[in-house]
Design an enzyme around this catalytic site. Structure first.
Site, PDB file in Angstrom:
ATOM      1  N   GLU A   1       0.881  -1.167   0.000  1.00 38.70           N
ATOM      2  CA  GLU A   1       0.000   0.000   0.000  1.00 38.70           C
ATOM      3  C   GLU A   1       0.923   1.223   0.000  1.00 38.70           C
ATOM      4  O   GLU A   1       1.548   1.533   1.008  1.00 38.70           O
ATOM      5  CB  GLU A   1      -0.893   0.000   1.246  1.00 38.70           C
ATOM      6  CG  GLU A   1      -1.841   1.186   1.315  1.00 38.70           C
ATOM      7  CD  GLU A   1      -2.445   1.362   2.706  1.00 38.70           C
ATOM      8  OE1 GLU A   1      -3.498   2.014   2.785  1.00 38.70           O
ATOM      9  OE2 GLU A   1      -1.862   0.893   3.695  1.00 38.70           O
TER      10      GLU A   1
ATOM     11  N   ASP B   1      -3.678  10.274   9.329  1.00 39.06           N
ATOM     12  CA  ASP B   1      -2.356   9.714   9.627  1.00 39.06           C
ATOM     13  C   ASP B   1      -1.765  10.283  10.914  1.00 39.06           C
ATOM     14  O   ASP B   1      -1.861  11.476  11.183  1.00 39.06           O
ATOM     15  CB  ASP B   1      -1.388   9.994   8.468  1.00 39.06           C
ATOM     16  CG  ASP B   1      -1.846   9.331   7.184  1.00 39.06           C
ATOM     17  OD1 ASP B   1      -2.407   8.230   7.273  1.00 39.06           O
ATOM     18  OD2 ASP B   1      -1.664   9.914   6.109  1.00 39.06           O
TER      19      ASP B   1
END
Length: 252
Positions: free
Chosen positions: A37, A48
Site C-alpha cells: 500500500e 495519519d
C-alpha cells in the site's frame, strides 16, 4: 511453520529517499507482504499519525510530485510483478488532474486498487467507475464511528474489498482487538465484501488475533517508524523491516 497471514504493508513513496524507499519495499516483499500500500505524500493527511505525517512532510520538502510517486510504483511493479500494489492518498490529489486521468496513469504504473479515505463511498466523485474503467478496484474505508445504517449501506454496496479502520482517531497508536472490534468486522463483512483490517497494528499478537476475521491485516506506522529509526544504515533498515513483516505474517 505457522499459517501465513496475508499482509498489506504501508510505505510512503520516496521516504526517506528514493533508494531507501525501494530497500524498504524489497524488505516488505521478502518478509512476506502480499500487498504494498503505497502512500502518495500529501500535505494534510487527516487520518495519519505523527510517523506518517512526518514522513510525508520530509518527502514533500524535496519537491516530490505525484509523477515521482507513480514512477516509484512503476519500479516496484517491474521488480515485484506478483505483488499487488494499492495507492493510498487523499481526494484533492487525485481530483485535481481529473479522476479518470489519474486512474489511467495509476493503472499504467501497475496499481490495482485505490484507497482514498476522504472520499465517501457513495459520493466518490466517480472514483469507483474510473477504477473499473481502468482495471482497478476502489476500496472504501469503514470506521467504527459510522452509524450502523451507513455501515450496512457500505457493506451491501457491492465493493469487492473494504478497508476496516479498527478504531476512530489517527493511526499509529496501539489498537486493542476485542469483542467490539470483532463485532464491527462482522458488520463490515455482512454484505459479502472481503475485509482488510488495520489502524494501529504493530505486533504479531494483534495480527494473529485478527487474521481469522479479515482477508488481510494492514500495518503502516510500525514500518514507517522502523524506516525512520534505521535510515542511516540501509542494511539495518532492510533487516528490521523484513523481520517485522515476518512477525506480522506469522512466520516468526
Amino acid at each position: 511453520m505457522n499459517k501465513k497471514i496475508k499482509l498489506m504493508s504501508h510505505l510512503v513513496a520516496g521516504y526517506p529517499t528514493d533508494d531507501l524507499a525501494f530497500t524498504a519495499a524489497k524488505a516488505l516483499v521478502d518478509g512476506g507482504a502480499d500487498i504494498l500500500e503505497v502512500q502518495l505524500p500529501f500535505s494534510d493527511p487527516s487520518a495519519d499519525g505523527p510517523a506518517i505525517q512526518s514522513a510525508c512532510t520530509k518527502v514533500l520538502s524535496r519537491g516530490y510530485k505525484t509523477k515521482d510517486g507513480l514512477a516509484f510504483i512503476e519500479k516496484l511493479h517491474k521488480n515485484f510483478p506478483n505483488v499487488k500494489i494499492y495507492i493510498m492518498s487523499y481526494g484533492s490529489l487525485i481530483y485535481t488532474p481529473g479522476i479518470n486521468e489519474f486512474c489511467k496513469k495509476a493503472s499504467t504504473a501497475g496499481v490495482t486498487g485505490m484507497i482514498i479515505p476522504d472520499l465517501p463511498f457513495d459520493f466518490d466523485e466517480g472514483l469507483t467507475k474510473a477504477c473499473e474503467d481502468n482495471g482497478m478496484i476502489n476500496i472504501p474505508v469503514a470506521a467504527p464511528s459510522m452509524s450502523r445504517e451507513r455501515l450496512l449501506k457500505m457493506a451491501n454496496a457491492g465493493f469487492p474489498y473494504i478497508y476496516a479502520a479498527l478504531r476512530t482517531g489517527i493511526t499509529g497508536t496501539d489498537t486493542k482487538i476485542d469483542s467490539d472490534t470483532l463485532e464491527f468486522l462482522k458488520s463490515v463483512s455482512s454484505g459479502g465484501s472481503k475485509i482488510y483490517g488495520g489502524f494501529g497494528i504493530s505486533t504479531g499478537e494483534q495480527s494473529k488475533a485478527l487474521c481469522d476475521y479479515v482477508e488481510g491485516v494492514v500495518a503502516g506506522s510500525v514500518f514507517v517508524r522502523l524506516i525512520t529509526e534505521n535510515q542511516n544504515d540501509s542494511d539495518k533498515l532492510y533487516e528490521a523491516v523484513k523481520a517485522k513483516a515476518q512477525e506480522l505474517t506469522g512466520q516468526i
